[in-house]
Each structure stands twice: as C-alpha cells, then as structure tokens.
Design a protein around this motif. Structure first.
Motif, PDB file in Angstrom:
ATOM      1  N   ILE A   1       0.842  -1.201   0.000  1.00 17.59           N
ATOM      2  CA  ILE A   1       0.000   0.000   0.000  1.00 17.59           C
ATOM      3  C   ILE A   1       0.876   1.249   0.000  1.00 17.59           C
ATOM      4  CG2 ILE A   1      -1.633   1.360   1.372  1.00 17.59           C
ATOM      5  CD1 ILE A   1      -2.825  -1.321   2.332  1.00 17.59           C
ATOM      6  N   GLU A   2       1.874   1.266   0.882  1.00 18.91           N
ATOM      7  CA  GLU A   2       2.745   2.441   0.987  1.00 18.91           C
ATOM      8  C   GLU A   2       3.496   2.690  -0.324  1.00 18.91           C
ATOM      9  OE1 GLU A   2       6.601   3.965   3.581  1.00 18.91           O
ATOM     10  OE2 GLU A   2       5.188   2.562   4.495  1.00 18.91           O
ATOM     11  N   HIS A   3       4.013   1.613  -0.913  1.00 15.97           N
ATOM     12  CA  HIS A   3       4.790   1.753  -2.154  1.00 15.97           C
ATOM     13  C   HIS A   3       3.923   2.252  -3.292  1.00 15.97           C
ATOM     14  CE1 HIS A   3       6.440   0.305  -6.011  1.00 15.97           C
ATOM     15  NE2 HIS A   3       7.614   0.633  -5.475  1.00 15.97           N
ATOM     16  N   GLU A   4       2.744   1.639  -3.483  1.00 18.84           N
ATOM     17  CA  GLU A   4       1.914   1.993  -4.632  1.00 18.84           C
ATOM     18  C   GLU A   4       1.348   3.408  -4.516  1.00 18.84           C
ATOM     19  OE1 GLU A   4       1.660   0.312  -7.394  1.00 18.84           O
ATOM     20  OE2 GLU A   4       2.974  -1.216  -6.572  1.00 18.84           O
ATOM     21  N   ILE A   5       0.878   3.780  -3.323  1.00 15.74           N
ATOM     22  CA  ILE A   5       0.330   5.128  -3.151  1.00 15.74           C
ATOM     23  C   ILE A   5       1.440   6.169  -3.304  1.00 15.74           C
ATOM     24  CG2 ILE A   5      -0.845   6.707  -1.572  1.00 15.74           C
ATOM     25  CD1 ILE A   5      -2.623   4.506  -2.728  1.00 15.74           C
TER      26      ILE A   5
ATOM     27  N   LEU B   1     -10.651   2.184   5.149  1.00 13.93           N
ATOM     28  CA  LEU B   1     -11.680   1.795   6.112  1.00 13.93           C
ATOM     29  C   LEU B   1     -11.291   0.463   6.750  1.00 13.93           C
ATOM     30  CD1 LEU B   1     -14.727   2.422   3.724  1.00 13.93           C
ATOM     31  CD2 LEU B   1     -13.762   4.040   5.363  1.00 13.93           C
ATOM     32  N   THR B   2     -11.456   0.357   8.061  1.00  8.14           N
ATOM     33  CA  THR B   2     -11.174  -0.911   8.746  1.00  8.14           C
ATOM     34  C   THR B   2     -11.972  -0.986  10.031  1.00  8.14           C
ATOM     35  OG1 THR B   2      -9.457  -2.320   9.724  1.00  8.14           O
ATOM     36  CG2 THR B   2      -9.176   0.070   9.962  1.00  8.14           C
ATOM     37  N   HIS B   3     -12.295  -2.213  10.458  1.00  6.89           N
ATOM     38  CA  HIS B   3     -12.959  -2.383  11.755  1.00  6.89           C
ATOM     39  C   HIS B   3     -11.989  -2.956  12.791  1.00  6.89           C
ATOM     40  CE1 HIS B   3     -14.148  -6.562  10.085  1.00  6.89           C
ATOM     41  NE2 HIS B   3     -13.236  -6.769  11.011  1.00  6.89           N
ATOM     42  N   SER B   4     -10.711  -3.028  12.427  1.00  3.46           N
ATOM     43  CA  SER B   4      -9.696  -3.590  13.323  1.00  3.46           C
ATOM     44  C   SER B   4      -8.789  -2.483  13.851  1.00  3.46           C
ATOM     45  CB  SER B   4      -8.863  -4.631  12.571  1.00  3.46           C
ATOM     46  OG  SER B   4      -7.737  -5.016  13.335  1.00  3.46           O
ATOM     47  N   LEU B   5      -8.704  -2.338  15.156  1.00  3.19           N
ATOM     48  CA  LEU B   5      -7.868  -1.292  15.736  1.00  3.19           C
ATOM     49  C   LEU B   5      -6.384  -1.454  15.396  1.00  3.19           C
ATOM     50  CD1 LEU B   5      -9.504  -0.665  19.213  1.00  3.19           C
ATOM     51  CD2 LEU B   5      -9.321   0.929  17.320  1.00  3.19           C
ATOM     52  N   PRO B   6      -5.818  -2.675  15.448  1.00  3.97           N
ATOM     53  CA  PRO B   6      -4.412  -2.816  15.054  1.00  3.97           C
ATOM     54  C   PRO B   6      -4.154  -2.341  13.622  1.00  3.97           C
ATOM     55  CG  PRO B   6      -5.135  -4.783  16.206  1.00  3.97           C
ATOM     56  CD  PRO B   6      -6.363  -3.961  15.961  1.00  3.97           C
ATOM     57  N   VAL B   7      -5.077  -2.681  12.709  1.00 10.03           N
ATOM     58  CA  VAL B   7      -4.934  -2.241  11.314  1.00 10.03           C
ATOM     59  C   VAL B   7      -5.101  -0.727  11.231  1.00 10.03           C
ATOM     60  CG1 VAL B   7      -5.901  -2.426   8.983  1.00 10.03           C
ATOM     61  CG2 VAL B   7      -5.729  -4.463  10.426  1.00 10.03           C
ATOM     62  N   TYR B   8      -6.022  -0.197  12.010  1.00 11.39           N
ATOM     63  CA  TYR B   8      -6.271   1.255  12.056  1.00 11.39           C
ATOM     64  C   TYR B   8      -4.986   2.004  12.381  1.00 11.39           C
ATOM     65  CZ  TYR B   8      -8.219   5.664  13.893  1.00 11.39           C
ATOM     66  OH  TYR B   8      -8.494   6.974  14.152  1.00 11.39           O
ATOM     67  N   TYR B   9      -4.302   1.580  13.433  1.00 11.70           N
ATOM     68  CA  TYR B   9      -3.080   2.268  13.854  1.00 11.70           C
ATOM     69  C   TYR B   9      -1.957   2.075  12.836  1.00 11.70           C
ATOM     70  CZ  TYR B   9      -5.226   3.177  18.373  1.00 11.70           C
ATOM     71  OH  TYR B   9      -6.048   3.632  19.361  1.00 11.70           O
ATOM     72  N   ALA B  10      -1.889   0.881  12.243  1.00 11.05           N
ATOM     73  CA  ALA B  10      -0.849   0.623  11.244  1.00 11.05           C
ATOM     74  C   ALA B  10      -1.062   1.493  10.002  1.00 11.05           C
ATOM     75  CB  ALA B  10      -0.838  -0.859  10.865  1.00 11.05           C
TER      76      ALA B  10
ATOM     77  N   GLU C   1      -2.598   4.300   9.929  1.00  9.80           N
ATOM     78  CA  GLU C   1      -2.315   5.684  10.306  1.00  9.80           C
ATOM     79  C   GLU C   1      -0.831   5.983  10.108  1.00  9.80           C
ATOM     80  OE1 GLU C   1      -3.049   8.726  14.082  1.00  9.80           O
ATOM     81  OE2 GLU C   1      -3.032   6.559  14.423  1.00  9.80           O
ATOM     82  N   LYS C   2       0.030   5.040  10.498  1.00 11.40           N
ATOM     83  CA  LYS C   2       1.470   5.222  10.317  1.00 11.40           C
ATOM     84  C   LYS C   2       1.849   5.240   8.835  1.00 11.40           C
ATOM     85  CE  LYS C   2       2.765   3.099  14.731  1.00 11.40           C
ATOM     86  NZ  LYS C   2       3.446   1.961  15.387  1.00 11.40           N
ATOM     87  N   VAL C   3       1.206   4.352   8.054  1.00 14.28           N
ATOM     88  CA  VAL C   3       1.462   4.336   6.612  1.00 14.28           C
ATOM     89  C   VAL C   3       1.072   5.679   5.998  1.00 14.28           C
ATOM     90  CG1 VAL C   3       0.753   3.315   4.403  1.00 14.28           C
ATOM     91  CG2 VAL C   3       1.227   1.833   6.360  1.00 14.28           C
ATOM     92  N   GLY C   4      -0.110   6.186   6.381  1.00 14.65           N
ATOM     93  CA  GLY C   4      -0.577   7.468   5.854  1.00 14.65           C
ATOM     94  C   GLY C   4       0.348   8.604   6.221  1.00 14.65           C
ATOM     95  N   ASP C   5       0.821   8.613   7.468  1.00 11.33           N
ATOM     96  CA  ASP C   5       1.741   9.666   7.907  1.00 11.33           C
ATOM     97  C   ASP C   5       3.039   9.638   7.110  1.00 11.33           C
ATOM     98  OD1 ASP C   5      -0.017  10.652   9.770  1.00 11.33           O
ATOM     99  OD2 ASP C   5       0.832   9.529  11.443  1.00 11.33           O
ATOM    100  N   GLU C   6       3.473   8.425   6.753  1.00 11.72           N
ATOM    101  CA  GLU C   6       4.719   8.290   6.002  1.00 11.72           C
ATOM    102  C   GLU C   6       4.536   8.747   4.555  1.00 11.72           C
ATOM    103  OE1 GLU C   6       8.619   7.687   5.175  1.00 11.72           O
ATOM    104  OE2 GLU C   6       7.662   7.607   7.157  1.00 11.72           O
ATOM    105  N   VAL C   7       3.421   8.351   3.942  1.00 11.85           N
ATOM    106  CA  VAL C   7       3.187   8.692   2.531  1.00 11.85           C
ATOM    107  C   VAL C   7       2.888  10.179   2.361  1.00 11.85           C
ATOM    108  CG1 VAL C   7       1.676   8.311   0.539  1.00 11.85           C
ATOM    109  CG2 VAL C   7       2.376   6.372   1.954  1.00 11.85           C
TER     110      VAL C   7
ATOM    111  N   THR D   1      -5.814  12.428   8.259  1.00  9.52           N
ATOM    112  CA  THR D   1      -6.888  12.618   9.233  1.00  9.52           C
ATOM    113  C   THR D   1      -7.455  11.257   9.617  1.00  9.52           C
ATOM    114  OG1 THR D   1      -7.476  14.741   8.235  1.00  9.52           O
ATOM    115  CG2 THR D   1      -9.121  13.710   9.675  1.00  9.52           C
ATOM    116  N   CYS D   2      -7.565  11.002  10.917  1.00  5.70           N
ATOM    117  CA  CYS D   2      -8.073   9.714  11.385  1.00  5.70           C
ATOM    118  C   CYS D   2      -9.359   9.923  12.178  1.00  5.70           C
ATOM    119  CB  CYS D   2      -7.035   9.020  12.261  1.00  5.70           C
ATOM    120  SG  CYS D   2      -5.519   8.642  11.367  1.00  5.70           S
TER     121      CYS D   2
END
Length: 273
Positions: free
Chosen positions: A39-43, A62-71, A73-79, A91-92
């Motif tokens: 995801i990070e590479h392609e975006i 979109l996700t219903h999993s908190l671990p995925v949510y936080y992960a 968020e980090k990917v988005g911050d990096e990209v 924005t989260c």
C-alpha cells in the motif's frame, strides 16, 4: 489494479481518489507487513507521478480492526508527511454510535469489543426485546472478537478454536477440574456454527449481488445472548488472566468478583438447559 488499462501518464493528468475497504483482515495475519508495504509503495508511486503536475491524490482507508487502524495511520503519515511545523495531511476518524469522531486514546485490540459483548451478555432480555436496535451488530462483534483472539493468540480460525487438539484437551481438563460443566463445554462448540453463519460483514457474493441486507440480524436477541455468554466463558477459560483481565487489566476487586459471579451463573444455567 490502479494501473489497469492506464498508462503512468494518466496520473500526471488526473486527480485520484482511492478507497481501501478493509485491506487487511485477520485472515491476512501472515502477510500483514507485505500488504502495508505494498500500500505504501503503490500510493507513494502514484503520488510521485501525480505531483509532477500538482494534481490531487486522496486515499480513504476503512477498517474495523484497531491494530490495522493504527498501522494504516502510520502508513498514511509516512506517505503524506509534511514539512516540520506544518499540520499533518492524514486525518483519522472513528465511527461510534453512528457518528465520526476524532480519535483519542483507544483501547488497543479487541478489549473494547469484549466490554461491549460483556455488557450485552449481562443485560436484561426484556429491555433488548423492547429496543431491538440495541443488539444490532452484536453477533458481528462476537465473531470479530473470537476471530481476532484466535488469530492473535493461536494463529487459527475462530471456528477451529475448540476443535484444536491441544485446546480441546485443555477444555477437557477444565471439565475434569470442575472449572466448567461438560454440558457447557459442549454448547460452546455448537454455538460457534450459528455465530459464524451470521453474515453481517461476510458473504462476499451475496453482498455483490445485492441479495443480503446487512441491517438484518440473523440471530434473535435470546440466541445472540446465549452465544455471547458461551464465548465469554470460553475466553475466560483460555486466557491466563481470565475474562476480568481481558475486560480491564486494572480491574477492581469488586468488578472482578461481579464478572466471575456472572460467569458462574451462566455456566450453571447452560448445564441445566
């Protein structure tokens, strides 16, 4: 898929909006890092191509999993990282009780879901029957809790949990040591079938064909509450801290006693059914 039937020049001439709907589920545990990296590479690549002409790129995940949510968020911050001192481009938000809210401190993992399930399990069925909307989505929460607990702790699917040889042997030990009645242990295994058949968020082909209404709860309040109580009894037996520790790692003695009292009552009720 973003490049399907498109040249790379397409992105330098157009704005882009991507929606990633639940890109990582519990079935992907062994591939999570690879999926986040992809995801990070392609975006990042699309963003690089787009920025040659100052076009617009937005990604909604979109996700219903908190671990995925936080992960994510980090990917988005990096990209979408900005220069020091400038506000984040990421924005989260969390959907809670029908409203999108800013995220604050959230219990990691499935602990908040377990609390919701426990509150429902000890609630009055009359109140639920008078207000059916109060239990909508509960069966789905049960499936999610069991699914995530199973994969995080045992790396097996939720329905396979009580069928696993070592777990099954442990449950039999619990019966022999009088931690749980044998009738309750048997009902725990059988309860997982209707729980998994509840397809509020599963059933890909039905959803695609439009033949399933996700607002329909396939288990009635009484069946849902039985499943909730049986699943909580199972987690109490399996988890080192028991259910009290899963609900809150700093629980008061009185609350711990109340939880254990409810568990004992439910076990006795199932043994008599």
């Amino acid at each position: 898929m973003p490049y399907e039937n498109r040249s790379k020049e397409y992105f330098s001439k157009n704005d882009s909006l991507f929606v990633l709907d639940d890109p990582v589920s519990s079935l992907d545990r062994n591939n999570e890092i690879g999926i986040y990296s992809l995801i990070e590479h392609e975006i990042s690549e699309i963003k690089r191509l787009t920025n040659t002409n100052n076009n617009f790129v937005q990604v909604i995940a979109l996700t219903h999993s908190l671990p995925v949510y936080y992960a994510l968020e980090k990917v988005g911050d990096e990209v979408f990282k900005t220069k020091k001192g400038k506000p984040s481009k990421t924005t989260c938000k969390m959907l809670k009780k029908g409203k999108l809210t800013d995220t604050k401190t959230i219990d990691y993992n499935y602990r908040s879901l377990i609390r919701d399930v426990y509150d429902f399990a000890k609630s009055n069925l009359t109140d639920i029957s008078d207000n059916p909307a109060s239990y909508y989505g509960t069966a789905n929460k049960l499936r999610r809790v069991l699914e995530e607990y199973s994969y995080f702790n045992f790396d097996i699917g939720g329905t396979g949990l009580p069928k696993n040889k070592l777990i099954n042997e442990y449950l039999e030990t619990c019966v022999q040591s009088h931690k749980v009645h044998s009738e309750t242990r048997d009902k725990i295994t059988r309860a997982l079938v209707p729980l998994w058949m509840n397809s509020e968020s599963h059933g890909k082909e039905k959803v695609k064909s439009g033949s399933i209404d996700h607002n329909i709860q396939l288990l009635d309040p009484e069946e849902t509450q039985k499943c909730a109580r049986l699943m909580l009894l199972l987690l109490d037996l399996l988890h080192p801290t028991g259910l009290p520790g899963l609900i809150n790692n700093q629980i008061s003695k009185k609350d711990q006693e109340d939880i254990n009292q409810h568990l004992s009552e439910w076990d006795s009720e199932f043994a008599e059914l």
